[in-house]
Design a protein around this motif. Structure first.
Motif, PDB file in Angstrom:
ATOM      1  N   PHE A  17      80.535 -57.252  26.377  1.00  0.00           N
ATOM      2  CA  PHE A  17      81.968 -57.240  26.672  1.00  0.00           C
ATOM      3  C   PHE A  17      82.464 -55.834  26.986  1.00  0.00           C
ATOM      4  CE2 PHE A  17      86.342 -56.733  25.124  1.00  0.00           C
ATOM      5  CZ  PHE A  17      87.001 -57.658  25.925  1.00  0.00           C
ATOM      6  N   THR A  18      82.085 -54.859  26.175  1.00  0.00           N
ATOM      7  CA  THR A  18      82.561 -53.495  26.417  1.00  0.00           C
ATOM      8  C   THR A  18      81.935 -52.898  27.669  1.00  0.00           C
ATOM      9  OG1 THR A  18      80.920 -52.644  24.868  1.00  0.00           O
ATOM     10  CG2 THR A  18      83.140 -52.970  24.030  1.00  0.00           C
ATOM     11  N   ASN A  19      80.659 -53.210  27.936  1.00  0.00           N
ATOM     12  CA  ASN A  19      80.037 -52.694  29.158  1.00  0.00           C
ATOM     13  C   ASN A  19      80.658 -53.325  30.395  1.00  0.00           C
ATOM     14  OD1 ASN A  19      78.329 -51.011  27.770  1.00  0.00           O
ATOM     15  ND2 ASN A  19      76.614 -52.438  27.790  1.00  0.00           N
ATOM     16  N   GLY A  20      81.024 -54.600  30.314  1.00  0.00           N
ATOM     17  CA  GLY A  20      81.549 -55.290  31.477  1.00  0.00           C
ATOM     18  C   GLY A  20      83.036 -55.118  31.696  1.00  0.00           C
ATOM     19  N   ILE A  21      83.807 -54.915  30.628  1.00  0.00           N
ATOM     20  CA  ILE A  21      85.265 -54.855  30.768  1.00  0.00           C
ATOM     21  C   ILE A  21      85.856 -53.518  30.327  1.00  0.00           C
ATOM     22  CG2 ILE A  21      87.428 -55.895  29.976  1.00  0.00           C
ATOM     23  CD1 ILE A  21      85.904 -58.567  29.820  1.00  0.00           C
ATOM     24  N   ILE A  22      85.510 -53.076  29.139  1.00  0.00           N
ATOM     25  CA  ILE A  22      86.137 -51.872  28.583  1.00  0.00           C
ATOM     26  C   ILE A  22      85.695 -50.610  29.321  1.00  0.00           C
ATOM     27  CG2 ILE A  22      86.425 -50.477  26.491  1.00  0.00           C
ATOM     28  CD1 ILE A  22      87.812 -53.207  26.358  1.00  0.00           C
ATOM     29  N   ASN A  23      84.406 -50.458  29.568  1.00  0.00           N
ATOM     30  CA  ASN A  23      83.932 -49.250  30.250  1.00  0.00           C
ATOM     31  C   ASN A  23      84.551 -49.056  31.635  1.00  0.00           C
ATOM     32  OD1 ASN A  23      82.429 -48.535  28.051  1.00  0.00           O
ATOM     33  ND2 ASN A  23      80.480 -49.172  28.901  1.00  0.00           N
TER      34      ASN A  23
END
Length: 135
Positions: free
Chosen positions: A34-40
């Motif tokens: 989730f963080t690699n795909g959206i947050i980063n």
């Protein structure tokens, strides 16, 4: 020696810990995706147009002097998300279940204390009932 080891392994705490580690590992994979795909990508909007990401370049001629802020923020978000998921999915329901079906707490009377109270009440009742019959 093996009997003690078997008892240790079959304790609730060891099994709970093993389940927590496995579930935590599974949640880490989900949260990292989730963080690699959206947050980063959202954090990359805050940084400059370079391949190093969000951070501060101390010396423009030396790429090794880049202080990367993005990975630190991403790790903090990962931690908070994993902690929240584990708390709301595992800890709260387990606490409710323990409260509903768990062992007696310190405030609750033990079986022995309840039996003593019942004995004392019965003894007191028989004394007062005995006095009435004799009158």
């Amino acid at each position: 020696m093996l009997k003690g080891f078997k008892e240790f392994l079959l304790r609730g705490n060891v099994i709970d810990l093993a389940v927590a580690v496995v579930l935590g590992t599974a949640f880490v994979a989900i949260v990292t995706a989730f963080t690699n795909g959206i947050i980063n990508p959202l954090l990359a909007l805050l940084g400059e147009q370079n391949e190093l990401g969000w951070g501060i370049q101390l010396d423009a001629d030396k790429p090794a002097t880049f202080i990367a802020v993005g990975p630190i923020v991403t790790a903090a978000i990962n931690f908070l998300m994993i902690a929240a998921i584990l708390y709301f999915v595992l800890v709260m329901p387990a606490a409710r279940a323990k409260k509903r079906w768990g062992a007696a707490t310190k405030d609750e009377a033990t079986e022995l204390e309840l039996l003593r109270e019942i004995r004392d009440l019965l003894a007191e009742g028989s004394r007062s009932a005995g006095g009435r019959h004799e009158s």
